[in-house]
Design a protein around this motif. Sequence first.
Motif, PDB file in Angstrom:
ATOM      1  N   HIS A 131       0.812  -1.226   0.000  1.00 17.44           N
ATOM      2  CA  HIS A 131       0.000   0.000   0.000  1.00 17.44           C
ATOM      3  C   HIS A 131       0.844   1.274   0.000  1.00 17.44           C
ATOM      4  CE1 HIS A 131      -3.070  -2.923   1.269  1.00 17.44           C
ATOM      5  NE2 HIS A 131      -3.926  -2.078   0.752  1.00 17.44           N
ATOM      6  N   GLY A 132       2.162   1.143   0.141  1.00 24.26           N
ATOM      7  CA  GLY A 132       3.029   2.315   0.109  1.00 24.26           C
ATOM      8  C   GLY A 132       3.157   3.051   1.429  1.00 24.26           C
ATOM      9  N   LYS A 133       2.742   2.419   2.522  1.00 22.41           N
ATOM     10  CA  LYS A 133       2.764   3.110   3.817  1.00 22.41           C
ATOM     11  C   LYS A 133       4.181   3.413   4.292  1.00 22.41           C
ATOM     12  CE  LYS A 133      -1.694   1.281   5.414  1.00 22.41           C
ATOM     13  NZ  LYS A 133      -2.375   0.437   6.415  1.00 22.41           N
ATOM     14  N   ILE A 134       5.112   2.495   4.045  1.00 21.93           N
ATOM     15  CA  ILE A 134       6.502   2.743   4.433  1.00 21.93           C
ATOM     16  C   ILE A 134       7.060   3.936   3.665  1.00 21.93           C
ATOM     17  CG2 ILE A 134       8.854   1.853   4.260  1.00 21.93           C
ATOM     18  CD1 ILE A 134       7.505   0.619   6.588  1.00 21.93           C
ATOM     19  N   SER A 135       6.814   3.968   2.359  1.00 19.08           N
ATOM     20  CA  SER A 135       7.327   5.076   1.549  1.00 19.08           C
ATOM     21  C   SER A 135       6.735   6.411   1.978  1.00 19.08           C
ATOM     22  CB  SER A 135       7.032   4.822   0.066  1.00 19.08           C
ATOM     23  OG  SER A 135       7.832   3.772  -0.416  1.00 19.08           O
ATOM     24  N   LYS A 136       5.478   6.404   2.334  1.00 17.32           N
ATOM     25  CA  LYS A 136       4.843   7.636   2.833  1.00 17.32           C
ATOM     26  C   LYS A 136       5.528   8.107   4.113  1.00 17.32           C
ATOM     27  CE  LYS A 136       0.344   9.662   4.033  1.00 17.32           C
ATOM     28  NZ  LYS A 136       0.835  10.398   5.217  1.00 17.32           N
ATOM     29  N   ALA A 137       5.775   7.178   5.020  1.00 13.68           N
ATOM     30  CA  ALA A 137       6.430   7.530   6.282  1.00 13.68           C
ATOM     31  C   ALA A 137       7.854   8.026   6.037  1.00 13.68           C
ATOM     32  CB  ALA A 137       6.441   6.330   7.218  1.00 13.68           C
ATOM     33  N   VAL A 138       8.536   7.429   5.059  1.00 11.82           N
ATOM     34  CA  VAL A 138       9.902   7.849   4.723  1.00 11.82           C
ATOM     35  C   VAL A 138       9.912   9.293   4.240  1.00 11.82           C
ATOM     36  CG1 VAL A 138      11.740   7.520   3.022  1.00 11.82           C
ATOM     37  CG2 VAL A 138      10.830   5.556   4.262  1.00 11.82           C
ATOM     38  N   LEU A 139       8.974   9.646   3.365  1.00 13.78           N
ATOM     39  CA  LEU A 139       8.906  11.016   2.866  1.00 13.78           C
ATOM     40  C   LEU A 139       8.474  11.990   3.962  1.00 13.78           C
ATOM     41  CD1 LEU A 139       7.317  10.434  -0.642  1.00 13.78           C
ATOM     42  CD2 LEU A 139       9.666  11.123  -0.157  1.00 13.78           C
ATOM     43  N   ASP A 140       7.478  11.601   4.733  1.00 12.54           N
ATOM     44  CA  ASP A 140       6.971  12.484   5.793  1.00 12.54           C
ATOM     45  C   ASP A 140       8.041  12.771   6.843  1.00 12.54           C
ATOM     46  OD1 ASP A 140       4.510  12.632   4.582  1.00 12.54           O
ATOM     47  OD2 ASP A 140       3.558  11.130   5.877  1.00 12.54           O
TER      48      ASP A 140
END
Length: 215
Positions: free
Chosen positions: A25-34
């Motif tokens: 779902h891309g949750k890790i990538s979202k957290a990385v950017l945030d």
Amino acid sequence: MDGRLEILFDLVGSGKLFADIGCDHGKISKAVLDSGKFERVIISDISAQSLKKAQKLLESYGDKVTAIVSDGFDNYLEIPDEAMIAGMGGEEIVKILLNANSLPNSLVLAPQKNNDKVRRTLVLLGYKILTDFTFYERGKFYDVIRAEKGKDFYTEDEYSYGRDNLKYMPDGFIKKLNFEKNLYLKIIGDVNASQSAKCVAEEKLKKIKEFINED
């Protein structure tokens, strides 16, 4: 994020470009950017349909996100500083690593099985394993590994069980050992089990008892 994803996220380093292979779902990538850990991310999956879930979550991040349909690193046009590969078997992770033309400086891996093969491959490819432990979350055992390019040496027990597990004996690892101990006891006591299966179970049980200091 749930507890499993939070543990994976905590293992992520920092840099310019991060890749999430099999990104779900891309949750890790979202957290990385945030968090600002990385400036840009690549999200990729072998399935275009699966990749759409992560694209939808990250659509507001614009050119900070590149989405690629790819089997591992196959279709990557640039090499990330760090890549995460989670949610797949160890043999699949090994195949991705061995088939890559170039690999990132650091890796965060979460094999679902065949963890020993992943560890052997990392050392073979010139990675130093910095973190390697088991944790328990919502009724399941998970193994996570963080590695960076460099020389390393693992003993046979460390390949099989994980170096940090043997050094620090975390709760998740102890719980897993006790779970496996009960499985091996059942095999040994099963009148229908083959003699070869019982011999393997006895050897593994002996090793577990050494780790937990049990006679």
